[in-house]
Enzyme design. Structure first.
Site, PDB file in Angstrom:
ATOM      1  N   LYS A 120       0.844  -1.198   0.000  1.00 29.95           N
ATOM      2  CA  LYS A 120       0.000   0.000   0.000  1.00 29.95           C
ATOM      3  C   LYS A 120       0.879   1.248   0.000  1.00 29.95           C
ATOM      4  O   LYS A 120       1.624   1.489   0.937  1.00 29.95           O
ATOM      5  CB  LYS A 120      -0.897   0.034   1.241  1.00 29.95           C
ATOM      6  CG  LYS A 120      -1.966   1.116   1.137  1.00 29.95           C
ATOM      7  CD  LYS A 120      -2.677   1.385   2.440  1.00 29.95           C
ATOM      8  CE  LYS A 120      -1.998   2.444   3.255  1.00 29.95           C
ATOM      9  NZ  LYS A 120      -1.950   3.771   2.621  1.00 29.95           N
ATOM     10  N   GLY A 140       7.265   5.457   7.751  1.00 30.92           N
ATOM     11  CA  GLY A 140       6.284   6.513   7.991  1.00 30.92           C
ATOM     12  C   GLY A 140       6.542   7.168   9.332  1.00 30.92           C
ATOM     13  O   GLY A 140       7.650   7.109   9.867  1.00 30.92           O
ATOM     14  N   THR A 147       2.647   6.261  14.003  1.00 32.94           N
ATOM     15  CA  THR A 147       2.045   5.161  13.231  1.00 32.94           C
ATOM     16  C   THR A 147       2.857   3.878  13.441  1.00 32.94           C
ATOM     17  O   THR A 147       2.284   2.792  13.602  1.00 32.94           O
ATOM     18  CB  THR A 147       2.011   5.506  11.728  1.00 32.94           C
ATOM     19  OG1 THR A 147       1.520   6.823  11.557  1.00 32.94           O
ATOM     20  CG2 THR A 147       1.137   4.540  10.961  1.00 32.94           C
ATOM     21  N   GLU A 201      10.836   1.902   9.692  1.00 41.91           N
ATOM     22  CA  GLU A 201      11.690   3.062   9.420  1.00 41.91           C
ATOM     23  C   GLU A 201      10.871   4.301   9.733  1.00 41.91           C
ATOM     24  O   GLU A 201       9.938   4.636   8.998  1.00 41.91           O
ATOM     25  CB  GLU A 201      12.098   3.087   7.938  1.00 41.91           C
ATOM     26  CG  GLU A 201      12.970   1.938   7.513  1.00 41.91           C
ATOM     27  CD  GLU A 201      14.284   1.912   8.252  1.00 41.91           C
ATOM     28  OE1 GLU A 201      14.747   2.991   8.690  1.00 41.91           O
ATOM     29  OE2 GLU A 201      14.841   0.825   8.422  1.00 41.91           O
TER      30      GLU A 201
HETATM   31  O1  TXE Z   1       2.491   9.405   7.961  1.00 36.73           O
HETATM   32  P1  TXE Z   1       1.845   8.035   8.314  1.00 36.73           P
HETATM   33  P2  TXE Z   1       1.804  10.826   7.854  1.00 36.73           P
HETATM   34  C1  TXE Z   1       6.565  11.712   9.623  1.00 36.73           C
HETATM   35  C2  TXE Z   1       6.473  13.212   9.480  1.00 36.73           C
HETATM   36  C3  TXE Z   1       5.042  13.432   9.234  1.00 36.73           C
HETATM   37  C4  TXE Z   1       4.448  12.401  10.153  1.00 36.73           C
HETATM   38  C5  TXE Z   1       3.059  11.971   9.804  1.00 36.73           C
HETATM   39  O2  TXE Z   1       6.854  13.842  10.678  1.00 36.73           O
HETATM   40  O3  TXE Z   1       4.637  14.733   9.577  1.00 36.73           O
HETATM   41  O4  TXE Z   1       5.295  11.294  10.032  1.00 36.73           O
HETATM   42  O5  TXE Z   1       2.970  11.722   8.419  1.00 36.73           O
HETATM   43  C6  TXE Z   1       0.018   4.338   6.457  1.00 36.73           C
HETATM   44  N1  TXE Z   1      -1.891   0.991   9.842  1.00 36.73           N
HETATM   45  N2  TXE Z   1       6.913  11.021   8.407  1.00 36.73           N
HETATM   46  O6  TXE Z   1       0.640  10.988   8.756  1.00 36.73           O
HETATM   47  O7  TXE Z   1       0.452   8.202   8.783  1.00 36.73           O
HETATM   48  C7  TXE Z   1      -0.341   5.521   5.593  1.00 36.73           C
HETATM   49  O8  TXE Z   1      -1.506   5.277   4.869  1.00 36.73           O
HETATM   50  C8  TXE Z   1      -1.204   0.777   8.721  1.00 36.73           C
HETATM   51  C9  TXE Z   1       8.219  10.469   8.373  1.00 36.73           C
HETATM   52  O9  TXE Z   1       1.550  11.073   6.441  1.00 36.73           O
HETATM   53  O10 TXE Z   1       2.810   7.337   9.185  1.00 36.73           O
HETATM   54  C10 TXE Z   1       0.897   5.645   4.741  1.00 36.73           C
HETATM   55  O11 TXE Z   1       0.858   4.688   3.672  1.00 36.73           O
HETATM   56  N3  TXE Z   1      -0.763   1.757   7.923  1.00 36.73           N
HETATM   57  C11 TXE Z   1       8.380   9.521   7.272  1.00 36.73           C
HETATM   58  C12 TXE Z   1       2.002   5.299   5.720  1.00 36.73           C
HETATM   59  O12 TXE Z   1       1.375   4.554   6.749  1.00 36.73           O
HETATM   60  C13 TXE Z   1      -1.008   3.034   8.286  1.00 36.73           C
HETATM   61  C14 TXE Z   1       7.704   9.774   6.013  1.00 36.73           C
HETATM   62  C15 TXE Z   1       2.706   6.496   6.326  1.00 36.73           C
HETATM   63  O13 TXE Z   1       1.754   7.350   6.883  1.00 36.73           O
HETATM   64  C16 TXE Z   1      -1.734   3.324   9.459  1.00 36.73           C
HETATM   65  C17 TXE Z   1       6.381  10.314   6.190  1.00 36.73           C
HETATM   66  C18 TXE Z   1      -2.177   2.235  10.262  1.00 36.73           C
HETATM   67  N4  TXE Z   1      -2.871   2.413  11.401  1.00 36.73           N
HETATM   68  C19 TXE Z   1       6.060  10.939   7.357  1.00 36.73           C
HETATM   69  N5  TXE Z   1      -1.837   4.668   9.572  1.00 36.73           N
HETATM   70  C20 TXE Z   1       9.761   8.939   7.077  1.00 36.73           C
HETATM   71  N6  TXE Z   1      10.260   8.205   8.060  1.00 36.73           N
HETATM   72  O14 TXE Z   1      10.362   9.100   6.035  1.00 36.73           O
HETATM   73  C21 TXE Z   1      -1.207   5.205   8.503  1.00 36.73           C
HETATM   74  N7  TXE Z   1      -0.714   4.209   7.707  1.00 36.73           N
END
Ligand code: TXE
Length: 480
Positions: A173, A226, A230, A248
């Site tokens: 996904k 992410g 999360t 990560e």
């Molecule tokens: O990321 P999410 P978000 C950090 C950055 C950002 C914050 C939140 O600080 O402001 O995280 O970003 C999926 N079960 N990073 O809210 O939600 C979601 O659909 C399974 C750092 O956009 O963590 C997406 O595909 N999956 C980072 C993925 O997780 C779930 C890069 C990431 O989304 C889920 C991005 C659940 N319960 C943001 N909830 C890095 N490390 O590079 C969400 N997802």
């Protein structure tokens, strides 16, 4: 346009006909819809992966490798189309998508297509006991890959490529905020001859589709990139089911500058490490610590250079800083600038939302440098994930080491110095998965990639990734 799920080698609508709007961050307009897949869609994807597994996992390495390399070649051949889609979906400069995102996605497939042909397991002779042990490295079965929006295809393929190279079948996904290039990848995989069901791509929200993948009892491993919150939630769901987990997560990386560094190189690289991809890379050096003797010089030169960065439409060739990925994210980042002011931070440049002519509703923000009075303020401790960096001086190696380590994250550090002994001393003591010395984001795909503390668990890259996506089985044969 409506995009579809890629299941069993074909494109299908979500069973419950539920859709989510997809925004173009450069102008704030809705330009498409994506499936908000339910558990029924994930089940369909799982069943197709399960069916594909017996033959995919037994296919010769040479054949598997050839398919991965073919995917890589097709990505390269379609660079323009993919880069345009990535830029439109994410808001990043088109030039960046062309130079970094799509070439790296192609490299991921090529790299793991080659790496799998070199992946070997160990044997241990039990001397004196008349036995030999060997290790089988077997694919896990059906695995889940979930990726974020900042480097969409780059990170999506960074997981998928090693997973399928190792013989697994995948339910993947992409982020619902940036689904386009993942959608386009499906077609490329079919063209490259990837057997149907080996890769299944389901689109949807994290809390619905993502959650179902993580909680699926027969998806035995989850590779996730992410946010830290999360990641913690995913660990809570997956750990009691004893799934393999690679997480990560976020970063709040120090960029430590000593007076004895190569100044010009440091200055140019520090601008990049602060603002590339609008600062939306988990590896960005968002906390800049400068040795006191060169602090004022650095402050002046750095701010001058940052002011020259052009904020503009992603497809404009002269743009250095494109749009942030979404409206809520822009608001979150802008809110941190207010928090900085309340905490007596001094905005040295930037700090304002930008209106780009012709794209007035896009999500643009000036690159922002904040001088902070202490390393303990929120903007210095919390991940902002936007074009905002803090700067402050330090006096001694011990002091800066302590400040560098005094955050909950531990992903990467950049160290600027020509003192070899200091490099060695600090590298051993920094609480960080990666230490870059006199460079930033120089990547060799064979190296272990990942963080410590709240930046995650597990390592990706090279054989580490192939180890994650396989189970080790010890076979002990007594011959005497
Ligand atoms: O990321 P999410 P978000 C950090 C950055 C950002 C914050 C939140 O600080 O402001 O995280 O970003 C999926 N079960 N990073 O809210 O939600 C979601 O659909 C399974 C750092 O956009 O963590 C997406 O595909 N999956 C980072 C993925 O997780 C779930 C890069 C990431 O989304 C889920 C991005 C659940 N319960 C943001 N909830 C890095 N490390 O590079 C969400 N997802």
């Amino acid at each position: 346009m409506k995009i579809q799920n890629y299941i069993n080698g074909g494109f299908v609508n979500p069973i419950q006909n539920n859709w989510i709007d997809n925004y173009n961050p450069s102008n704030g307009e809705i330009y498409g819809q994506i499936p908000n897949s339910s558990s029924k869609d994930v089940e369909l994807a799982y069943e197709s992966a399960k069916k594909a597994f017996p033959s995919w996992s037994k296919m010769t390495l040479e054949h598997r490798s050839r398919i991965l390399i073919k995917i890589s070649e097709l990505l390269e051949a379609n660079l323009e189309q993919f880069a345009a889609a990535e830029s439109k979906d994410n808001g990043k400069p088109l030039s960046l998508a062309k130079k970094i995102d799509i070439p790296r996605a192609a490299s991921n497939f090529r790299f793991f297509g080659n790496a799998i042909t070199q992946f070997a397991s160990e044997s241990h002779e039990s001397i004196g006991q008349g036995a030999i042990n060997y290790t089988l490295r077997q694919p896990i079965g059906v695995v889940g890959c979930i990726s974020p929006w900042n480097l969409p295809l780059y990170l999506f393929t960074w997981k998928i490529a090693p997973a399928i190279a190792a013989g697994n079948c995948v339910v993947a996904k992409p982020s619902e905020i940036t689904p386009m290039t993942a959608y386009l990848l499906g077609e490329i995989c079919t063209k490259a001859g990837l057997p149907k069901g080996v890769l299944n791509i389901v689109h949807g929200l994290g809390t619905t589709t993502g959650q179902v993948i993580v909680a699926h009892p027969d998806i035995k491993a989850i590779s996730f990139t992410g946010g830290t919150a999360t990641g913690a939630h995913i660990a809570r769901v997956a750990a009691p089911m004893f799934k393999k987990l690679s997480l990560e997560l976020g970063g709040k990386n120090p960029n430590i500058i000593f007076a004895d560094c190569d100044y010009d190189d440091m200055l140019e690289t520090s601008v990049r490490s602060s603002f590339t991809n609008q600062g939306q890379i988990c590896l960005c050096g968002s906390r800049i610590f400068v040795e006191a003797s060169i602090y004022n010089r650095f402050k002046k030169d750095f701010v001058e250079k940052v002011k020259q960065l052009k904020v503009g439409h992603p497809s404009d060739a002269s743009t250095n800083i494109g749009a942030l990925v979404s409206k809520p994210h822009l608001e979150k980042v802008a809110e941190y600038i207010e928090i900085a002011k309340e905490e007596n931070g001094k905005v040295l440049c930037g700090g304002e939302i930008v209106t780009v002519k012709g794209s007035e509703n896009g999500y643009y923000l000036q690159p922002t440098v904040i001088e902070v009075p202490t390393d303990e303020c929120r903007v210095n401790q919390e991940e902002i994930f936007g074009p905002v960096v803090t700067i402050m001086p330090f006096n001694t190696e011990e002091e800066v080491l302590e400040m560098a380590n005094k955050v909950k994250y531990g992903l990467s550090t950049t160290l600027w110095t020509n003192d070899l002994k200091r490099t060695m001393r600090m590298s051993t003591q920094l609480q960080s998965g990666i230490v870059w010395v006199n460079t930033w984001m120089m990547r060799d795909l064979r190296t272990p990639f990942g963080g410590v503390k709240a930046s995650g668990v597990g390592r990706e890259g090279g054989f580490e990734a192939l180890r994650f996506f396989t189970e080790a089985k010890n076979v002990c044969i007594k011959y005497e």
